[in-house]
Motif scaffolding. Sequence first.
Motif, PDB file in Angstrom:
ATOM      1  N   UNK A   1      21.620 -24.334  15.308  1.00  0.00           N
ATOM      2  CA  UNK A   1      22.590 -25.402  15.412  1.00  0.00           C
ATOM      3  C   UNK A   1      22.080 -26.452  16.382  1.00  0.00           C
ATOM      4  N   UNK A   2      22.338 -27.714  16.048  1.00  0.00           N
ATOM      5  CA  UNK A   2      21.932 -28.791  16.943  1.00  0.00           C
ATOM      6  C   UNK A   2      22.915 -29.944  16.837  1.00  0.00           C
ATOM      7  N   UNK A   3      22.999 -30.692  17.937  1.00  0.00           N
ATOM      8  CA  UNK A   3      23.821 -31.894  17.974  1.00  0.00           C
ATOM      9  C   UNK A   3      22.874 -33.068  18.101  1.00  0.00           C
ATOM     10  N   UNK A   4      23.010 -34.016  17.188  1.00  0.00           N
ATOM     11  CA  UNK A   4      22.127 -35.183  17.170  1.00  0.00           C
ATOM     12  C   UNK A   4      22.958 -36.451  17.002  1.00  0.00           C
ATOM     13  N   UNK A   5      22.412 -37.579  17.450  1.00  0.00           N
ATOM     14  CA  UNK A   5      23.107 -38.840  17.175  1.00  0.00           C
ATOM     15  C   UNK A   5      23.129 -39.088  15.668  1.00  0.00           C
ATOM     16  N   UNK A   6      24.201 -39.655  15.192  1.00  0.00           N
ATOM     17  CA  UNK A   6      24.329 -39.919  13.762  1.00  0.00           C
ATOM     18  C   UNK A   6      23.217 -40.849  13.272  1.00  0.00           C
ATOM     19  N   UNK A   7      22.701 -41.728  14.156  1.00  0.00           N
ATOM     20  CA  UNK A   7      21.619 -42.598  13.703  1.00  0.00           C
ATOM     21  C   UNK A   7      20.352 -41.819  13.369  1.00  0.00           C
ATOM     22  N   UNK A   8      20.238 -40.560  13.838  1.00  0.00           N
ATOM     23  CA  UNK A   8      19.114 -39.706  13.456  1.00  0.00           C
ATOM     24  C   UNK A   8      19.410 -38.872  12.211  1.00  0.00           C
ATOM     25  N   UNK A   9      20.639 -38.931  11.726  1.00  0.00           N
ATOM     26  CA  UNK A   9      21.041 -38.190  10.528  1.00  0.00           C
ATOM     27  C   UNK A   9      22.012 -39.042   9.711  1.00  0.00           C
ATOM     28  N   UNK A  10      21.593 -40.248   9.309  1.00  0.00           N
ATOM     29  CA  UNK A  10      22.517 -41.185   8.659  1.00  0.00           C
ATOM     30  C   UNK A  10      23.071 -40.701   7.323  1.00  0.00           C
ATOM     31  N   UNK A  11      22.435 -39.721   6.714  1.00  0.00           N
ATOM     32  CA  UNK A  11      22.941 -39.203   5.442  1.00  0.00           C
ATOM     33  C   UNK A  11      24.295 -38.494   5.597  1.00  0.00           C
ATOM     34  N   UNK A  12      24.716 -38.218   6.835  1.00  0.00           N
ATOM     35  CA  UNK A  12      26.025 -37.613   7.082  1.00  0.00           C
ATOM     36  C   UNK A  12      27.123 -38.655   7.317  1.00  0.00           C
ATOM     37  N   UNK A  13      26.795 -39.913   7.343  1.00  0.00           N
ATOM     38  CA  UNK A  13      27.752 -40.958   7.710  1.00  0.00           C
ATOM     39  C   UNK A  13      28.988 -40.961   6.807  1.00  0.00           C
ATOM     40  N   UNK A  14      28.813 -40.870   5.508  1.00  0.00           N
ATOM     41  CA  UNK A  14      29.960 -40.920   4.599  1.00  0.00           C
ATOM     42  C   UNK A  14      30.912 -39.753   4.831  1.00  0.00           C
ATOM     43  N   UNK A  15      30.366 -38.562   5.094  1.00  0.00           N
ATOM     44  CA  UNK A  15      31.228 -37.408   5.352  1.00  0.00           C
ATOM     45  C   UNK A  15      31.971 -37.574   6.671  1.00  0.00           C
ATOM     46  N   UNK A  16      31.302 -38.101   7.688  1.00  0.00           N
ATOM     47  CA  UNK A  16      31.960 -38.342   8.972  1.00  0.00           C
ATOM     48  C   UNK A  16      33.099 -39.345   8.799  1.00  0.00           C
ATOM     49  N   UNK A  17      32.854 -40.403   8.063  1.00  0.00           N
ATOM     50  CA  UNK A  17      33.905 -41.401   7.803  1.00  0.00           C
ATOM     51  C   UNK A  17      35.106 -40.741   7.125  1.00  0.00           C
ATOM     52  N   UNK A  18      34.851 -39.932   6.109  1.00  0.00           N
ATOM     53  CA  UNK A  18      35.941 -39.265   5.399  1.00  0.00           C
ATOM     54  C   UNK A  18      36.724 -38.341   6.328  1.00  0.00           C
ATOM     55  N   UNK A  19      36.010 -37.555   7.159  1.00  0.00           N
ATOM     56  CA  UNK A  19      36.701 -36.660   8.093  1.00  0.00           C
ATOM     57  C   UNK A  19      37.605 -37.440   9.036  1.00  0.00           C
ATOM     58  N   UNK A  20      37.069 -38.503   9.627  1.00  0.00           N
ATOM     59  CA  UNK A  20      37.846 -39.283  10.595  1.00  0.00           C
ATOM     60  C   UNK A  20      39.059 -39.923   9.934  1.00  0.00           C
ATOM     61  N   UNK A  21      38.858 -40.452   8.759  1.00  0.00           N
ATOM     62  CA  UNK A  21      39.958 -41.079   8.028  1.00  0.00           C
ATOM     63  C   UNK A  21      41.049 -40.053   7.711  1.00  0.00           C
ATOM     64  N   UNK A  22      40.645 -38.872   7.224  1.00  0.00           N
ATOM     65  CA  UNK A  22      41.619 -37.844   6.872  1.00  0.00           C
ATOM     66  C   UNK A  22      42.318 -37.273   8.106  1.00  0.00           C
ATOM     67  N   UNK A  23      41.587 -37.086   9.189  1.00  0.00           N
ATOM     68  CA  UNK A  23      42.160 -36.460  10.388  1.00  0.00           C
ATOM     69  C   UNK A  23      42.964 -37.428  11.248  1.00  0.00           C
ATOM     70  N   UNK A  24      42.518 -38.677  11.333  1.00  0.00           N
ATOM     71  CA  UNK A  24      43.106 -39.620  12.284  1.00  0.00           C
ATOM     72  C   UNK A  24      43.646 -40.893  11.632  1.00  0.00           C
ATOM     73  N   UNK A  25      43.581 -40.976  10.304  1.00  0.00           N
ATOM     74  CA  UNK A  25      43.859 -42.215   9.611  1.00  0.00           C
ATOM     75  C   UNK A  25      45.283 -42.691   9.569  1.00  0.00           C
ATOM     76  N   UNK A  26      46.227 -41.763   9.479  1.00  0.00           N
ATOM     77  CA  UNK A  26      47.634 -42.129   9.335  1.00  0.00           C
ATOM     78  C   UNK A  26      47.787 -43.337   8.413  1.00  0.00           C
ATOM     79  N   UNK A  27      48.006 -44.517   8.963  1.00  0.00           N
ATOM     80  CA  UNK A  27      48.217 -45.703   8.124  1.00  0.00           C
ATOM     81  C   UNK A  27      47.002 -46.625   8.098  1.00  0.00           C
ATOM     82  N   UNK A  28      45.882 -46.161   8.628  1.00  0.00           N
ATOM     83  CA  UNK A  28      44.682 -47.003   8.688  1.00  0.00           C
ATOM     84  C   UNK A  28      43.826 -46.810   7.440  1.00  0.00           C
TER      85      UNK A  28
END
Length: 149
Positions: A1-28
């Motif tokens: 397991x490792x933690x890296x900046x997203x700029x070093x793993x940009x292929x995960x960006x769409x999934x991160x966006x979806x997670x944040x939207x679903x978890x914190x999106x409410x009306x956004x």
Amino acid sequence: MKIVPLYDAPHFAEQVIDWLWQAFGDSLPREFFASIIEHSQTPGQLPLTFVLVDDEQLLGTVGLWRCDLISRQDLFPWLAALYVKESARGQGLAGQLQDHVKVQAKAMGFEQLHLYSACRDFYERFGWHYIGDALDYPNTTVHVYRIAL
């Protein structure tokens, strides 16, 4: 397991966006979270997004942001948008993500870090200190925390 900046793993960006939207999106809109992720990709500058991966499987994400709570712009910087994939919860990954942001913030010269949450009793067990309530836009009471680095 490792933690890296997203700029070093940009292929995960769409999934991160979806997670944040679903978890914190409410009306956004999803585009709001896409903008956050798009603008958190510059090494050494805030905001930053980090991802926790295990053998190319995305397990979690967290941000180190200038501001996460518009009503408390006097506080700076913030641990923000902590999210662990549901199937990976209960394994201490949230603590690992928090520790990573603490190390990064300290390396950038910060002496303390803030976060807010609608729940109580989760962050206290990681050493965060409740400093009071505040309003999240437009009218939700949240709990504000601080930790010394």
